[in-house]
Design an enzyme around this catalytic site. Structure first.
Site, PDB file in Angstrom:
ATOM      1  N   ASP A  21     -63.845  56.613 100.354  1.00  0.00           N
ATOM      2  CA  ASP A  21     -62.790  56.398 101.348  1.00  0.00           C
ATOM      3  C   ASP A  21     -62.958  55.052 102.061  1.00  0.00           C
ATOM      4  OD1 ASP A  21     -60.526  57.062 102.725  1.00  0.00           O
ATOM      5  OD2 ASP A  21     -61.533  58.351 104.181  1.00  0.00           O
ATOM      6  N   HIS A  38     -58.452  48.565  97.046  1.00  0.00           N
ATOM      7  CA  HIS A  38     -58.651  49.419  95.856  1.00  0.00           C
ATOM      8  C   HIS A  38     -59.276  48.601  94.720  1.00  0.00           C
ATOM      9  CE1 HIS A  38     -56.596  52.508  97.984  1.00  0.00           C
ATOM     10  NE2 HIS A  38     -55.383  52.004  97.858  1.00  0.00           N
ATOM     11  N   LEU A 132     -75.360  60.115  81.917  1.00  0.00           N
ATOM     12  CA  LEU A 132     -74.628  60.545  83.113  1.00  0.00           C
ATOM     13  C   LEU A 132     -73.260  61.147  82.764  1.00  0.00           C
ATOM     14  CD1 LEU A 132     -74.291  60.402  86.301  1.00  0.00           C
ATOM     15  CD2 LEU A 132     -73.156  58.213  85.900  1.00  0.00           C
TER      16      LEU A 132
END
Ligand code: IPE
Ligand code: IPE
Ligand code: MG
Length: 253
Positions: A21, A38, A132
Site C-alpha cells: 500500500d 505504481h 518460491l
C-alpha cells in the site's frame, strides 16, 4: 556482518503475505501522478520477490489489486491492468530463471482478456519451478472467496456428494482459493494503514501482523529483513500460556 545474517534461519515464516500500500501517496508527495507510484512499486515487487527467494521463504502472497479497486477512476484501473501485463512480460524470464512458481488468487475471470492470457502463459512457463511460490492476489476479495467456498460446499451437499457432518476446517479450506498453500505466519502492510482491507480474512486467523509507515515504493530488502527480525521476536502462543510455549520448544515449527 550483513543485516541478512542476523535472521534466524530456523525461525522463518513459510508464508509471508503483503498488502503493498501507499503507491499513490508516494507519488503525490513527489508531485507526480498516482500511476507513477505504481510503476515504482514494481521495482519493490522485484526486489522483495528476489529477497524472499534468497532468504528461503516458500510462499509470498502479494495483494496487487482488490475487488474494491475496480471502483477507482477508469484511467488508474486501465493503467494498473496495462502495468500488470507489461510487468509479467518483462519479468517472466527472470521468474523462470529464479525458480519462482507463479499462482493467482481472486476473481480471475473479471480481469481483462489480455491479462488472463499473459498470466496463464506465465503460470504455464513457471509451473515446474520448485523455489518460491509467488501468489498474486488480483481482483481479490476475501469475503467473496469465503462466500464462494460456502456455495461450492452447499452445491455438493445438495447434490448428495458431501454430508453436512463432513464439513470441517479441512473441507472448508479445500474450497478456498488458497487450498494449496499453508496459512501465512506473517502479514505485512506498508504505508501506515492499520487495516486488513478484505485480505485473507480466514487465512490470517493467527498470523503475526506487521505495520510500517514506509510506502510500498520505498519498501526494499532491508525493510523486509526488519519485518522478519521483528517477527522472530514474537511469541506465538495460539491460545496457550507463555509458560506452556517455553517448555514446549519449537514454536515456529
Ligand atoms: C497500493 O497503493 C496499490 C493498489 C491498491 C493497486 P495505493 O494505490 O492504494 O496507494 P495509496 O494508498 O492511495 O497511497
Ligand atoms: C488494499 O489497498 C489493496 C491493495 C494493496 C491491492 P487499498 O489502498 O485499496 O485499501 P484501502 O481502500 O485503503 O483500505
Ligand atoms: Mg491504498
Amino acid at each position: 556482518m550483513e543485516i541478512l545474517d542476523s535472521i534466524d534461519r530456523n525461525k522463518l515464516p513459510r508464508h509471508i503475505a503483503i498488502i503493498m500500500d501507499g503507491n499513490g501517496r508516494w507519488a503525490r508527495e513527489r508531485g507526480e501522478d498516482r500511476v507513477y507510484g505504481h510503476y515504482e512499486g514494481v521495482i519493490s515487487v522485484r526486489e522483495i520477490v528476489n529477497a524472499c527467494g534468497e532468504i528461503g521463504i516458500e510462499y509470498l502472497t502479494l495483494y496487487a489489486f482488490s475487488a474494491e479497486n475496480w471502483n477507482r477512476p477508469k484511467q488508474e484501473v486501465d493503467a494498473l491492468m496495462e502495468l500488470l501485463v507489461n510487468t509479467i512480460r518483462k519479468e517472466i524470464e527472470d521468474l523462470k530463471k529464479n525458480n519462482v512458481k507463479l499462482h493467482i488468487i481472486g476473481d480471475f475471470e473479471s480481469l481483462p482478456a489480455i491479462c488472463q492470457k499473459e498470466l496463464n502463459e506465465a503460470k504455464e512457463i513457471t509451473a515446474h519451478n520448485t523455489g518460491l511460490n509467488l501468489i498474486l492476489a488480483l481482483s481479490y476479495s476475501s469475503r467473496q472467496e469465503i462466500v464462494e467456498a460456502t456455495r461450492k460446499i452447499a452445491e455438493k451437499v445438495a447434490a448428495g456428494t458431501m454430508k453436512p457432518e463432513d464439513i470441517g476446517f479441512e473441507t472448508f479450506e479445500q474450497h478456498l482459493y488458497t487450498s494449496a498453500f499453508p496459512d501465512p505466519e506473517l502479514m505485512i502492510r506498508t504505508s501506515g494503514e492499520y487495516r486488513i482491507s478484505n485480505y485473507l480474512l480466514y487465512q490470517l486467523a493467527y498470523a503475526e501482523l506487521y505495520f510500517t509507515n514506509v510506502h510500498w515504493p520505498d519498501f526494499r530488502k532491508n525493510n523486509l529483513i526488519e519485518a522478519l527480525l521483528n517477527y522472530q521476536q514474537r511469541e506465538r502462543r495460539f491460545g496457550k500460556t507463555s509458560e506452556q510455549i517455553q517448555t514446549n520448544t519449537p514454536q515456529h515449527a
